[in-house]
Design a protein around this motif. Structure first.
Motif, PDB file in Angstrom:
ATOM      1  N   UNK B 299      68.979  57.518   1.434  1.00 17.72           N
ATOM      2  CA  UNK B 299      68.688  56.185   1.742  1.00 17.72           C
ATOM      3  C   UNK B 299      69.773  55.506   1.773  1.00 17.72           C
ATOM      4  N   UNK B 300      70.498  54.740   2.302  1.00 18.21           N
ATOM      5  CA  UNK B 300      71.154  53.937   1.811  1.00 18.21           C
ATOM      6  C   UNK B 300      71.003  52.513   3.203  1.00 18.21           C
ATOM      7  N   UNK B 309      79.722  58.354   4.463  1.00 16.12           N
ATOM      8  CA  UNK B 309      80.836  59.769   4.309  1.00 16.12           C
ATOM      9  C   UNK B 309      80.005  61.251   3.861  1.00 16.12           C
ATOM     10  N   UNK B 310      78.895  60.702   2.949  1.00 12.15           N
ATOM     11  CA  UNK B 310      78.282  61.166   2.401  1.00 12.15           C
ATOM     12  C   UNK B 310      76.783  62.361   3.412  1.00 12.15           C
ATOM     13  N   UNK B 311      76.885  61.742   4.219  1.00 12.92           N
ATOM     14  CA  UNK B 311      75.615  61.668   5.484  1.00 12.92           C
ATOM     15  C   UNK B 311      77.006  62.614   6.144  1.00 12.92           C
ATOM     16  N   UNK B 312      77.503  62.695   6.653  1.00 13.62           N
ATOM     17  CA  UNK B 312      78.343  63.095   7.405  1.00 13.62           C
ATOM     18  C   UNK B 312      78.693  64.649   6.788  1.00 13.62           C
ATOM     19  N   UNK B 325      67.340  67.955   4.483  1.00 13.36           N
ATOM     20  CA  UNK B 325      67.741  66.410   4.156  1.00 13.36           C
ATOM     21  C   UNK B 325      67.303  65.579   4.921  1.00 13.36           C
ATOM     22  N   UNK B 326      66.864  64.478   4.835  1.00 13.53           N
ATOM     23  CA  UNK B 326      66.180  63.452   5.558  1.00 13.53           C
ATOM     24  C   UNK B 326      66.589  62.034   5.266  1.00 13.53           C
ATOM     25  N   UNK B 327      67.984  61.182   6.612  1.00 13.12           N
ATOM     26  CA  UNK B 327      69.093  60.351   6.046  1.00 13.12           C
ATOM     27  C   UNK B 327      67.982  59.219   6.241  1.00 13.12           C
ATOM     28  N   UNK B 328      68.259  58.214   5.960  1.00 14.17           N
ATOM     29  CA  UNK B 328      67.299  56.644   6.403  1.00 14.17           C
ATOM     30  C   UNK B 328      68.495  55.697   6.101  1.00 14.17           C
ATOM     31  N   UNK B 342      59.064  58.825  11.261  1.00 15.27           N
ATOM     32  CA  UNK B 342      60.510  60.113  10.184  1.00 15.27           C
ATOM     33  C   UNK B 342      59.773  60.913   9.248  1.00 15.27           C
ATOM     34  N   UNK B 343      59.157  59.900   7.721  1.00 11.22           N
ATOM     35  CA  UNK B 343      58.908  60.860   6.457  1.00 11.22           C
ATOM     36  C   UNK B 343      57.688  61.471   7.654  1.00 11.22           C
ATOM     37  N   UNK B 344      56.982  61.377   7.844  1.00 15.53           N
ATOM     38  CA  UNK B 344      55.807  62.381   8.082  1.00 15.53           C
ATOM     39  C   UNK B 344      56.133  63.477   8.970  1.00 15.53           C
TER      40      UNK B 344
END
Lengths: 302, 361
Positions: B299-300, B309-312, B325-328, B342-344
């Motif tokens: 989350x960010x 950066x981390x997300x990529x 990994x789920x990115x929100x 998205x969580x579901x």
């Protein structure tokens, strides 16, 4: 055969490119440049999610170079002056590239971190030299010779020529990349504007103007942009307007833009922020530039 | 002098205790609402990250209620947090507010000077006690939160964990000495024991990584933890307030050692600190796989530089260590339904993966 080293024409290239090119040639490498940014570079770079446009551009350039060179020159430039960082995206760029571009040639990703000790630069130079089989003296010599070229080619300060003067400030990798900036500088020139850029302000003046800020900016890019903008606005010669060119999602620029806006408002200087990304249409930018210059010209007549 | 400070999860309880013990009059900003968000967004630069906008909203609401001294944090980059104070001060001044803003910079001499400013008449003993009490409250709140995270997905009657949490917050807020905090701790642990748990369930385990403000502030992350618990998932936040204070401010040796280990773990993917918690997001993805977690949620706030950066890089990490990994990314326009959907979907995927291969259809 000489080792072919690829240098992407993106990000820090716009500040240090010619120096790095001469340095690498001095070490005996053959430098392969990726050429100017094109539409294709942008398309290639849009794989990256939520990154700023300049990082996407860098990605595109690396994609172009990947199968044309033996090594890729992508030093991890963490800091170029004491107490400052470049920006998180520049620091992490080589890792993002490594894990997103399919097959990369070996990277030269030496750390350059002058945040605490400025002599760390020389360590980096020597380690790069070693990769090319050069000794310490030869590497340093090559660097000094390359750096002298930079000193000789500093742009000159423009004198008044009667045209309205507009400062166009932003990161060099945005302003001077004609694909990214949609040639804002050239277009303004054609519209009859004398354009001033941050490079025309002497580093001493930049630092002096930046020192008037509440707190020193800890990104060197932001520091230079904000300092140059303030120096141009507070300078002796009249300024008719200021355009801040930024890319969507640039972190430091969110603050730099705010600093410039506040100062411009205080001094009653017309200020426009151009926020660009890969979806920016040329016609939109042209219209805004024309409207801005019309307004400035009218203000001058009043 | 009426002191105020930004909200971030349980931070306001801790700081309220600290400053009132130091002898200052404290005004806690009104709880965050849609209005706070609108106020903050209206006067902030467009692409700045959400914590900037929210804290600006907090300050404006608090100043309107009569506060005149803002305490906030400084920093030295490269994350934007370190420059918040300088810009927020200018924005507030431009809007005509009269106030003093104190940004605590991370250096000892500076902190010492500020202490003398806030508590000129207090002895070192009293200052020490003020800090100890605030620390005790912070630790208790975080310990209870950790316990609750385990209980929530397992409780028989939904809402019982939440009730204990509300009692915790009130009780801790009212406590006035370290002894009473200890007493409250015993009492609360008893209450936690009394919560009836469903037998024989083994919930999925998800670790939350990413930026601390979004992770800790339920108003921003839209009650992520409770939402996941409702789907039968146990969440573990990789950073609570006490971890941050011990690791980043006090630099406890165990935390510094752990950071070194985490950096080493992340090194093949991210070779240098990029500010904020970007490096840790990557390291925890690897570490939590080793600890047998089922998934990671990053989350960010939208446009957060280190986390982007981390997300990529995370997709590659996820592939290499076989960890979903789920990115929100959250901003002022984040809708509830979008996050929930998205969580579901993510939980469905985790549930499918957790089945033995033969049972998968």
């Amino acid at each position: 055969m000489r080792i072919r080293v690829g240098v992407p024409q993106a990000l820090m290239y716009y500040q240090y490119g010619p120096v790095l090119e001469r340095f690498l040639t001095g070490l005996g490498a053959e430098v392969v440049l990726s050429g100017e940014t094109s539409r294709q570079t942008l398309d290639c770079g849009s794989v990256l999610d939520e990154m700023c446009l300049p990082s996407k551009v860098c990605f595109g350039h690396v994609c172009y170079l990947q199968d044309k060179v033996d090594y890729l020159f992508l030093p991890r430039i963490i800091s170029v002056s004491q107490g400052q960082y470049t920006c998180p995206k520049i620091i992490g760029m080589s890792d993002v590239l490594k894990h997103n571009v399919g097959k990369l040639p070996p990277l030269i990703d030496i750390h350059v971190n002058m945040r605490q000790k400025s002599w760390q630069l020389y360590q980096a130079i020597v380690s790069v030299g070693r990769l090319f089989g050069q000794g310490m003296a030869a590497s340093l010599c090559a660097w000094v010779r390359a750096w002298q070229y930079r000193v000789r080619t500093q742009p000159q300060v423009l004198t008044l020529d009667g045209r309205p003067r507009v400062a166009v400030v932003g990161h060099p990798y945005i302003l001077y990349d004609r694909q990214v900036s949609l040639d804002v500088l050239g277009r303004l020139d054609k519209l009859g504007i004398q354009v001033l850029t941050p490079e025309m302000v002497r580093p001493g003046e930049v630092n002096k103007a930046a020192a008037t800020l509440e707190k020193r900016l800890f990104w060197s890019g932001g520091h230079t942009t904000a300092g140059a903008a303030l120096a141009l606005m507070l300078g002796n010669q009249p300024l008719n307007g200021i355009i801040f060119v930024t890319c969507f999602a640039c972190g430091p620029d969110a603050f730099v833009g705010e600093i410039i806006r506040q100062q411009a408002q205080r001094l009653d200087i017309p200020c426009m922020q151009l926020s660009l990304d890969e979806h920016t249409a040329e016609a939109g930018v042209v219209t805004r530039l024309e409207a801005f210059t019309d307004m400035i010209k009218r203000r001058r007549r009043l | 002098m009426i002191v105020t400070f930004p909200h971030m999860g349980t931070l306001s309880i801790v700081l309220k205790s600290l400053f009132s013990q130091l002898g200052c009059q404290v005004l806690v900003p009104p709880p965050m609402t849609r209005h706070t968000m609108e106020l903050g967004t209206q006067f902030s630069p467009e692409t700045v990250c959400l914590p900037f906008k929210m804290t600006l909203g907090n300050f404006m609401e608090a100043l309107e209620q009569g506060a005149d001294t803002i305490v906030t944090c400084g920093g030295c980059g490269p994350c934007r947090l370190g420059y918040y104070a300088a810009v927020q001060q200018k924005i507030l001044a431009e809007r005509g507010y009269r106030f003093t803003m104190i940004a605590i910079e991370p250096n000892l001499i500076h902190v010492y000077k500020q202490l003398k400013y806030f508590a000129p008449q207090k002895s070192w003993r009293e200052i020490y006690h003020a800090f100890r009490l605030a620390g005790a409250k912070m630790n208790l709140l975080d310990d209870i939160q950790r316990e609750l995270a385990v209980i929530r997905p397992r409780e028989m009657k939904s809402g019982s964990a939440e009730r204990v949490w509300r009692q915790t917050v009130t009780a801790v807020d009212l406590a006035e000495s370290c002894q009473s905090v200890q007493a409250i701790r015993a009492e609360l642990l008893e209450k936690l024991q009394a919560i009836e748990l469903a037998q024989g369930v083994s919930p999925l385990r998800v670790a939350v990584v990413g930026e601390i403000y979004v992770m800790l502030e339920p108003f921003i992350n839209q009650n992520l933890e409770q939402c996941l618990a409702g789907m039968g998932v146990e969440t573990s936040k990789t950073m609570l307030l006490s971890d941050y204070v011990r690791g980043h401010l006090l630099r406890r040796r165990s935390y510094v050692e752990m950071f070194k280990q985490l950096s080493a773990m992340a090194a093949p993917y991210l070779g240098h600190y990029v500010g904020g918690h970007g490096l840790k997001s990557i390291a925890y993805t690897i570490l939590k796989k080793q600890q047998d977690y089922d998934g990671i949620i990053q989350v960010y706030p939208f446009t957060c530089m280190p986390e982007v950066i981390a997300k990529n890089i995370l997709p590659k990490v996820s592939q290499d260590v076989d960890m979903p990994v789920l990115t929100l990314a959250y901003d002022e326009q984040t809708g509830e339904a979008g996050i929930r959907t998205r969580l579901e979907a993510f939980v469905d995927l985790l549930r499918y993966r957790s089945k033995p291969a033969a049972a998968r259809v």
